[in-house]
Scaffold this motif. Structure first.
Motif, short mmCIF file in Angstrom:
data_model
loop_
_atom_site.label_atom_id
_atom_site.label_comp_id
_atom_site.label_asym_id
_atom_site.label_seq_id
_atom_site.Cartn_x
_atom_site.Cartn_y
_atom_site.Cartn_z
N ALA A 267 8.41 -50.09 -37.04
CA ALA A 267 9.16 -50.39 -36.00
C ALA A 267 10.67 -49.64 -36.14
N GLU A 268 11.15 -49.48 -37.33
CA GLU A 268 12.45 -48.85 -37.17
C GLU A 268 12.38 -47.30 -36.91
N LEU A 269 11.19 -46.87 -37.02
CA LEU A 269 11.11 -45.52 -36.88
C LEU A 269 11.33 -45.49 -35.13
N ILE A 270 10.83 -46.33 -34.43
CA ILE A 270 10.82 -46.39 -33.09
C ILE A 270 12.06 -46.84 -32.44
N PHE A 271 12.34 -48.16 -32.94
CA PHE A 271 13.38 -48.69 -32.24
C PHE A 271 14.89 -48.07 -32.67
N SER A 272 15.06 -47.38 -33.69
CA SER A 272 16.39 -46.75 -33.92
C SER A 272 16.39 -45.23 -33.54
N HIS A 273 15.53 -45.05 -32.75
CA HIS A 273 15.58 -43.53 -32.35
C HIS A 273 16.04 -43.47 -30.84
N HIS A 274 16.99 -42.56 -30.51
CA HIS A 274 17.60 -42.42 -29.23
C HIS A 274 16.65 -42.22 -27.98
N GLY A 275 15.20 -41.86 -28.29
CA GLY A 275 14.31 -41.27 -27.47
C GLY A 275 13.56 -42.44 -27.08
N PHE A 276 13.49 -43.56 -27.68
CA PHE A 276 12.96 -44.90 -27.28
C PHE A 276 13.85 -45.61 -26.10
N LEU A 277 13.46 -45.37 -25.05
CA LEU A 277 14.32 -46.13 -23.79
C LEU A 277 13.68 -47.53 -23.61
N ARG A 278 14.38 -48.51 -23.80
CA ARG A 278 13.96 -50.01 -23.74
C ARG A 278 13.81 -50.01 -21.99
N GLN A 279 14.60 -49.45 -21.27
CA GLN A 279 14.84 -49.59 -19.86
C GLN A 279 13.50 -49.29 -19.20
N CYS A 280 12.50 -48.41 -19.96
CA CYS A 280 11.28 -47.87 -19.41
C CYS A 280 10.18 -48.60 -19.66
N ALA A 281 10.29 -49.51 -20.52
CA ALA A 281 9.27 -50.54 -20.86
C ALA A 281 8.44 -51.11 -19.75
N ASN A 282 7.11 -51.11 -19.64
CA ASN A 282 6.12 -51.81 -18.84
C ASN A 282 6.53 -51.20 -17.53
N LEU A 283 6.67 -50.06 -17.22
CA LEU A 283 6.80 -49.52 -15.83
C LEU A 283 5.49 -49.33 -15.10
N ASN A 284 4.43 -49.74 -15.72
CA ASN A 284 2.86 -49.64 -15.02
C ASN A 284 2.79 -48.41 -14.21
N LEU A 285 2.94 -47.37 -14.92
CA LEU A 285 2.53 -46.19 -14.15
C LEU A 285 1.21 -46.30 -13.75
N SER A 286 0.74 -45.71 -12.56
CA SER A 286 -0.64 -45.80 -12.12
C SER A 286 -1.41 -44.68 -12.53
N HIS A 287 -0.73 -43.77 -12.93
CA HIS A 287 -1.68 -42.42 -13.41
C HIS A 287 -2.26 -42.88 -14.78
N GLU A 288 -3.48 -42.13 -14.90
CA GLU A 288 -4.29 -42.52 -16.17
C GLU A 288 -3.60 -41.74 -17.45
N ASN A 289 -3.14 -40.51 -17.30
CA ASN A 289 -2.35 -39.86 -18.13
C ASN A 289 -0.80 -40.00 -17.93
N TYR A 290 -0.22 -40.89 -18.99
CA TYR A 290 1.15 -40.74 -18.89
C TYR A 290 1.87 -39.38 -19.20
N LEU A 291 1.09 -38.89 -20.20
CA LEU A 291 1.64 -37.37 -20.69
C LEU A 291 1.02 -36.41 -19.81
N LEU A 292 1.72 -35.73 -18.83
CA LEU A 292 1.32 -34.92 -17.69
C LEU A 292 1.35 -33.63 -18.10
N PHE A 293 2.60 -33.31 -18.90
CA PHE A 293 2.66 -31.88 -19.30
C PHE A 293 2.92 -31.85 -20.64
N TYR A 294 2.59 -31.02 -21.44
CA TYR A 294 2.63 -31.07 -22.75
C TYR A 294 2.54 -29.66 -23.47
N ALA A 295 3.23 -29.44 -24.57
CA ALA A 295 3.26 -28.19 -25.44
C ALA A 295 3.26 -28.40 -26.67
N ALA A 296 2.81 -27.56 -27.44
CA ALA A 296 2.66 -27.72 -29.09
C ALA A 296 2.92 -26.30 -29.61
#
Length: 846
Positions: A130-159
């Motif tokens: 939990a500390e890895l997630i909740f202490s990181h600036h990239g975890f935005l609590r305001q975005c929880a449970n947005l219920n996005l309709s799209h199957e894939n949240y991650l639409l554009f990705y690079a490795a």
């Protein structure tokens, strides 16, 4: 043809510098079969021809403005991306393995993203700390449970993937927030196809276009509305290091390039502020960081986001790609947990393993890191920590111990990764193939429930493995990635085989910010031309004074300098105080007028403002037009490299070149630009600036009574500065007279430099602008320009030429010019108020 890589030629002594795995050569030095065709083809070209083609790649990159650091007022230089003409080649069997590994990874990261902002099963089961997630600036609590309709949240990705010296592939990092590089990869491919057309055709290289078609289709499917999808590409602006890519992709995909100030939130929806009014936006393809997207709920100090954007997402009126909060997946500490998550969730091992990683927030991992400190690379888990990655082995002992203590104090903020030596790839350096380490960035987009991999990507050369930064954009030498197909593929373009263009409808209206930049681009282009033409007259007078020592010329010189100050705002006080006997001081002050970056009215400042406006609408300018601006940039760059000159002997050539470039721009606008909304605002800006400049010039030079000889000189200089001297002599076989000059400059509608000509074009352009208030028959700008046209028709030429015997000034002329100037200012302000951006202040939610 087999090539002996130890014999003289492109590959001479290539294997001498190979340590470990090389992409082109086997252990015995033999060239691999899938590289042989390239080596044969380039050997047949010869080193000289290859050098020419390399120079051509750089020329094309320069002319199209491919750069990472955009030139602007606060910078002394901009950095170009260098394209190596040797591609990175992957044969079909290996590509199938890489593709499978990338798709597996995309599904895995998509699952994690959905879980962290949804049920959080991974946290509840202890698979992720939990500390890895909740202490990181990239975890935005305001975005929880947005219920996005799209199957894939991650639409554009690079490795980012690299091969180690033992030949194994490793994933170095994941890009899930705003993956950068696909536009650069596309431009690299375009250039390679132009530089090596025959080689490219014969190589059976897979095309990239299908990937961008899939991306466009997937973004369109995000629209909450059933009808047309209106998509914008959201950029932070021309100062962003990857702004070239933002504008390039927007233009290629057919999207409106928008900035935060272009968008507004109304009634829970997002709207584009355009000159046609508000246009509802359905999809935002963002290129700015999560935290900066909404200053109301996220970073209140952000000036590049859209207030109310997150609320509109919650209401289901707009979708964002990638969704806000995606940056949590970029935490490099995730690399330590992904193998276990993959086994837990997918029931399989990672096809392409993560680079071995240890998150220091766990005691066992921290102990391992401390015991093996010199064999690792230490990275911060977040970019917000303002700590760079470092290699302990390369640090002095004192600094190493300091960094060790810093990790002990806050272990959860750091991750360690195994140092690996990278495999090498042939790179063209000084006309020879040389083995250099590279990393590869591959791109994926959602395609329904699956993922599609771009059959290519962006390869970048690393100067040295130990100096590699966890940021592909930090390196400047790139390569095109060629995926070799087993069968011939049809060459197509983005628009082939599209069933319905309605699904891809653009907004079709010009954003207010873009309109404003077109307007100021026009004004600054014209201001630069006014400056140069007047400045050349000044230099001519300086030369005449040096030769003839004539008081009339000195008087005229002061008038010209005052006119330059009046028209451009350049500081001329010090020059006017000179005795005109010291050529060195004169040259220095004139050079300041040209090149002083601190002087807001200098030619440097005007050109800089012009280029900044052009950058802001780069997606709306043609490639030929941009080639002209790249030459302006090169000239300014040259000024930056040199101290201010005291000798202006070379200035004439530079001014001539600038005038030619400005004329080229004008020709492209006139002959090659569609007469659309952007063209109208650019033309309005030019015509207004030329009108104001002409009025100020006439008032400064001709509104006072002078002796006949002085007036003649002033009239001659005025005609020369407006490029109408030859026209005057062709029409009038008499001495230069004020009434004829004013007739030519004010009332002659056939003269493209006259006030009448400007008013006619302004009248035509302003009448074509969309109505802001439908209840008004005529806008204020239309009313004013109609009045100006009428005023010119009704003026008595002989009357305005009269001199007041008491004031010894041409009062009627000054009054006429003053009234015209005021009306033009009202017209300009009316256009600004009606069509350009209005900044609305917002207060952050508590």
């Amino acid at each position: 043809m087999k090539v002996d890589i130890q014999q003289p030629g492109l590959c001479e002594n290539y294997t001498n510098n190979i340590i470990g795995f090389d992409e082109m050569c086997l252990n015995n030095g033999q060239i691999k079969q899938h590289w042989q065709f390239l080596v044969d083809a380039l050997q047949s070209l010869g080193p000289e021809e290859l050098k020419l083609r390399r120079r051509e790649t750089q020329r094309q990159l320069l002319q199209t403005g491919v750069s990472f650091d955009i030139h602007h007022e606060q910078q002394d230089h901009y950095r170009q991306l260098s394209l190596d003409p040797l591609p990175y080649i992957i044969e079909a069997p290996e590509w199938n393995n890489i593709k499978a590994g990338l798709i597996q990874r995309a599904h895995l990261l998509n699952y994690i993203l959905k879980d962290l902002y949804g049920p959080r099963t991974l946290l509840k089961q202890g698979i992720l700390p939990a500390e890895l997630i909740f202490s990181h600036h990239g975890f935005l609590r305001q975005c929880a449970n947005l219920n996005l309709s799209h199957e894939n949240y991650l639409l554009f990705y690079a490795a980012d993937i690299a091969r180690s010296e033992d030949g194994n592939l490793w994933v170095l990092s994941d890009r899930t927030q705003t993956p950068t590089g696909s536009g650069y990869a596309l431009e690299n491919r375009m250039i390679m196809r132009r530089i090596f057309p025959k080689l490219f055709r014969e190589a059976k290289v897979q095309r990239l276009v299908s990937f961008f078609r899939s991306l466009r289709k997937e973004l369109s499917s995000l629209s909450p509305r059933d009808k047309k999808s209106h998509t914008v590409l959201l950029s932070s602006g021309s100062e962003h290091e990857s702004y070239f890519e933002h504008s390039y992709l927007a233009n290629y995909l057919g999207y409106t390039l928008a900035q935060g100030s272009d968008l507004t939130s109304r009634d829970g929806k997002i709207w584009l502020k355009s000159i046609d009014g508000l246009k509802q936006i359905d999809v935002v393809f963002r290129k700015i960081d999560d935290i900066d997207c909404d200053p109301l709920e996220l970073n209140q100090n952000s000036f590049i986001g859209v207030p109310g954007l997150l609320s509109a997402v919650r209401a289901g009126h707009v979708n964002i790609a990638n969704p806000l909060g995606s940056s949590i997946i970029e935490n490099p500490a995730f690399q330590a947990f992904l193998p276990g998550i993959c086994r837990q969730i997918l029931g399989e091992e990672l096809i392409i393993p993560c680079i071995p990683s240890w998150w220091c927030g766990q005691n066992d991992s921290l102990a391992y890191v401390m015991d093996n400190f010199d064999q690792l690379i230490i990275k911060p888990v977040s970019k917000q920590q303002n700590i760079n990655s470092f290699v302990p082995q390369e640090l002095p002992l004192e600094q190493k111990e300091k960094m060790r203590q810093m990790i002990f104090d806050n272990p959860k903020l750091f991750v360690a990764q195994q140092r690996i030596k990278y495999a090498t790839t042939p790179t063209l350096i000084k006309g020879k193939f040389q083995p250099k380490p590279t990393i590869q960035r591959f791109f994926l987009c959602s395609e329904g429930k699956e993922y599609k991999v771009m059959p290519g990507g962006l390869s970048q050369v690393i100067s040295s493995p130990s100096k590699w930064k966890d940021n592909a954009e930090s390196e400047l030498i790139s390569k095109d990635i060629w995926i070799l197909a087993t069968d011939d593929e049809q060459v197509d373009t983005l628009w082939n085989n599209i069933d319905s263009l309605d699904d891809y409808a653009g907004i079709g209206s010009l954003p207010s910010r873009a309109a404003e930049n077109f307007y100021w681009l026009g004004r600054n282009v014209e201001r630069a031309e006014n400056f140069i033409r007047l400045f050349r007259s000044i230099i001519l007078k300086v030369d005449e004074i040096a030769e003839y020592r004539n008081d009339i010329d000195k008087f005229c010189l002061n008038k010209l300098v005052l006119s330059l100050n009046q028209i451009t705002g350049v500081s001329t006080d010090k020059f006017l105080q000179l005795s005109l006997t010291s050529s060195q001081e004169i040259d220095y002050e004139l050079a300041l007028m040209l090149m002083d970056r601190g002087n807001l009215g200098s030619l440097h400042s005007i050109l800089n403002n012009m280029i900044n406006s052009a950058y802001s609408i780069k997606d709306l300018l043609s490639p030929d037009t941009w080639r002209v601006f790249s030459k302006f940039e090169a000239l300014i760059e040259n000024w930056h490299k040199n101290d201010l000159p005291h000798d202006l002997s070379e200035t004439d050539e530079e001014l001539d070149e600038l005038i030619t470039l400005l004329a080229a721009f004008s020709g492209l606008v006139l002959e090659s630009t569609t007469v659309d909304q952007g063209w109208l605002f650019l033309n309005i800006g030019r015509r207004l600036e030329r009108s104001v400049g002409l009025i100020n010039l006439i008032e400064s030079m001709l509104a006072e009574e002078n002796s006949q000889s002085i007036e003649y000189t002033l009239l001659q200089s005025t005609l020369a500065s407006t490029e109408t001297l030859m026209t005057y002599h062709r029409r009038h076989r008499t001495n230069i007279q004020l009434s004829y000059v004013l007739e030519l400059l004010l009332f002659d509608s056939s003269n493209p430099r006259s006030l009448s000509y400007q008013f006619e074009h302004l009248h035509h352009a302003i009448n074509k602008l969309p109505k802001v208030n439908q209840s008004e028959e005529l806008s204020l700008a239309q009313q004013k320009i109609s009045e100006l046209v009428a005023a010119l028709l009704n003026i008595d030429l002989q009357n305005i030429c009269l001199t007041n015997p008491e004031t010894l000034e041409k009062d009627n002329l000054k009054l006429f010019l003053k009234d015209i100037n005021e009306q033009l200012n009202i017209t300009s302000q009316s256009i600004t108020d009606s069509y350009f951006n209005l900044i609305v202040k917002h207060q952050q939610l508590s």
